[in-house]
Write a protein that holds these residues in place. Structure first.
Motif, short mmCIF file in Angstrom:
data_model
loop_
_atom_site.label_atom_id
_atom_site.label_comp_id
_atom_site.label_asym_id
_atom_site.label_seq_id
_atom_site.Cartn_x
_atom_site.Cartn_y
_atom_site.Cartn_z
N MET A 1 0.82 -1.20 0.00
CA MET A 1 0.00 0.00 0.00
C MET A 1 0.86 1.26 0.00
O MET A 1 0.52 2.25 -0.65
N LYS A 2 1.98 1.21 0.71
CA LYS A 2 2.87 2.38 0.73
C LYS A 2 3.52 2.58 -0.65
O LYS A 2 3.59 3.72 -1.15
N LEU A 3 3.98 1.49 -1.26
CA LEU A 3 4.59 1.61 -2.58
C LEU A 3 3.60 2.18 -3.59
O LEU A 3 3.94 3.06 -4.40
N ALA A 4 2.38 1.70 -3.54
CA ALA A 4 1.36 2.17 -4.47
C ALA A 4 1.03 3.64 -4.23
O ALA A 4 0.89 4.43 -5.17
N LEU B 1 1.40 7.05 -6.71
CA LEU B 1 0.30 7.97 -7.00
C LEU B 1 0.67 9.40 -6.63
O LEU B 1 0.28 10.36 -7.33
N GLU B 2 1.41 9.55 -5.57
CA GLU B 2 1.82 10.88 -5.11
C GLU B 2 2.76 11.54 -6.13
O GLU B 2 2.79 12.76 -6.27
N ASN B 3 3.55 10.72 -6.82
CA ASN B 3 4.58 11.25 -7.72
C ASN B 3 4.31 10.91 -9.19
O ASN B 3 5.22 10.88 -10.00
N ARG B 4 3.07 10.71 -9.54
CA ARG B 4 2.75 10.17 -10.85
C ARG B 4 2.86 11.18 -11.99
O ARG B 4 2.98 10.80 -13.15
N GLU B 5 2.80 12.47 -11.70
CA GLU B 5 2.83 13.50 -12.73
C GLU B 5 1.77 13.19 -13.80
O GLU B 5 0.60 13.16 -13.52
N ASN B 6 2.18 12.90 -15.04
CA ASN B 6 1.18 12.66 -16.08
C ASN B 6 1.02 11.17 -16.41
O ASN B 6 0.49 10.80 -17.45
N LYS B 7 1.51 10.32 -15.55
CA LYS B 7 1.42 8.89 -15.79
C LYS B 7 0.01 8.36 -15.54
O LYS B 7 -0.69 8.83 -14.65
N ASN B 8 -0.36 7.34 -16.31
CA ASN B 8 -1.54 6.55 -16.00
C ASN B 8 -1.08 5.34 -15.20
O ASN B 8 -0.23 4.57 -15.68
N ILE B 9 -1.60 5.21 -13.99
CA ILE B 9 -1.16 4.11 -13.12
C ILE B 9 -2.30 3.11 -12.97
O ILE B 9 -3.39 3.46 -12.51
N PHE B 10 -2.00 1.86 -13.35
CA PHE B 10 -3.00 0.80 -13.30
C PHE B 10 -2.63 -0.20 -12.20
O PHE B 10 -1.46 -0.44 -11.94
N ALA B 11 -3.66 -0.77 -11.59
CA ALA B 11 -3.46 -1.88 -10.66
C ALA B 11 -4.09 -3.11 -11.28
O ALA B 11 -5.24 -3.09 -11.71
N GLU C 1 -8.29 4.76 -5.59
CA GLU C 1 -8.89 5.10 -6.87
C GLU C 1 -9.28 6.57 -6.92
O GLU C 1 -9.19 7.21 -7.97
N GLU C 2 -9.67 7.12 -5.77
CA GLU C 2 -9.96 8.55 -5.71
C GLU C 2 -8.69 9.37 -5.97
O GLU C 2 -8.75 10.49 -6.46
N LYS C 3 -7.55 8.77 -5.65
CA LYS C 3 -6.26 9.42 -5.85
C LYS C 3 -5.80 9.31 -7.31
O LYS C 3 -4.84 9.97 -7.71
N GLY C 4 -6.48 8.47 -8.10
CA GLY C 4 -6.14 8.35 -9.50
C GLY C 4 -5.77 6.97 -9.98
O GLY C 4 -5.51 6.76 -11.18
N LEU C 5 -5.76 6.00 -9.10
CA LEU C 5 -5.43 4.63 -9.49
C LEU C 5 -6.54 4.05 -10.38
O LEU C 5 -7.73 4.25 -10.10
N ILE C 6 -6.15 3.35 -11.41
CA ILE C 6 -7.11 2.71 -12.32
C ILE C 6 -7.00 1.20 -12.12
O ILE C 6 -5.96 0.60 -12.40
N THR C 7 -8.06 0.58 -11.62
CA THR C 7 -8.05 -0.86 -11.38
C THR C 7 -8.54 -1.60 -12.62
O THR C 7 -9.60 -1.28 -13.16
#
Length: 287
Positions: A20-23, A27-37, A52-58
């Motif tokens: 959870m910390k790594l993820a 998300l905190e440092n994602r800039e313009n990246k799309n991050i998927f789980a 997911e509210e932070k921007g994670l895409i499952t």
């Protein structure tokens, strides 16, 4: 006043906390990246929603990631781990991989792979539908003999000409594991047994068992699809009335008034804030 006993070992385990910390850091440092789980980060709906509210895409499959999208893409391998072919697919798509696989699970992957490559057969004790088990099986070419209960072994013809290597899902119930191992030993097959049940799982189950023997009611907090949570429920039910909840809201219609002593434990994917809110509700009866 009710007496509430919280298990010494409840809530996030080391592997989940690390994942959870790594993820979150990504998300905190994602800039313009799309991050998927790849699949829900953990088996806890409330915790996953925060990410997911932070921007994670499952997503459920690596093929769900559109390789034509020009933005940089990152895929998070969750703590349960995945099969080798998933890494190969991610590399083919040129995805950045953030591997949060629990180190204990990773060791099982290595053990299964090395043993299989040496010509040994793998017996995997666990739930064939659980993502951790699916992932482990993927490191031995999906050829493992997978059993969750002793009776599943009765129809399996064992080969006395080969060596078996036994591993287990990290959240397996220790007593069920021992029953299966005793049966295999009686068969006198050539085998090496690796008890790969996570130490955190063992102490969590033991702690739940101890508390359930001294209270009138056990409340087990965790996701409905969490394997280790459901095993805690089964263990507690052996001794006392037990209810399984995801959050304090599940207690609204339950009469706690007839219980003087209440024990609380939680699965390895349950955040501290959900545990704290539940205990506060038990004490004050306020949602």
């Amino acid at each position: 006043m009710k007496k509430i006993f919280l298990a010494d070992h409840a809530g996030y385990c080391f592997g989940v906390k690390r994942a959870m910390k790594l993820a979150w850091d990504e998300l905190e440092n994602r800039e313009n990246k799309n991050i998927f789980a790849l699949g829900p980060l953990i088996h806890n709906k409330q915790a996953v929603e925060k990410y997911e509210e932070k921007g994670l895409i499952t997503i459920n499959d690596i093929e769900d990631i559109d390789s034509k999208n020009v933005n940089p893409k990152e895929v998070i391998i969750r703590s349960h781990g995945v099969a080798k072919e998933v890494y190969d697919q991610a590399n083919e798509k040129k995805l950045e991989i953030v591997d949060t696989t629990c180190p204990f699970v990773k060791k099982i992957h290595e053990l299964a792979k090395e043993s299989y490559e040496k010509g040994k057969k793998i017996i995997l004790i666990g739930d064939k539908n659980h993502p951790e088990v699916i992932g482990i099986n993927g490191w031995c070419d999906n050829k493992a003999i997978i059993v969750k209960e002793l009776k599943e072994l009765f129809d399996i013809e064992l080969d006395y000409s080969v060596e078996y290597v036994v591993v287990s899902q990290t959240t397996m119930n220790e007593r069920e594991f021992d029953v299966i191992i005793d049966y295999l030993k009686d068969k006198n097959i050539n085998m090496v047994v690796n008890n790969t049940i996570c130490s955190a799982t063992k102490v969590r189950q033991q702690s739940a068992r101890e508390i359930s023997n001294k209270v009138d009611l056990m409340i087990v907090i965790g996701g409905k699809h969490s394997s280790n949570t459901q095993k805690l429920v089964s263990i507690c039910k052996e001794s006392v009335d037990t209810i399984a909840i995801e959050t304090k809201a599940d207690l609204i219609d339950f009469d706690l008034g007839k219980y003087d002593t209440i024990g609380v434990t939680a699965g390895a994917s349950t955040p501290d804030w959900i545990i704290e809110e539940t205990i506060e509700y038990i004490e004050n009866g306020v949602i």
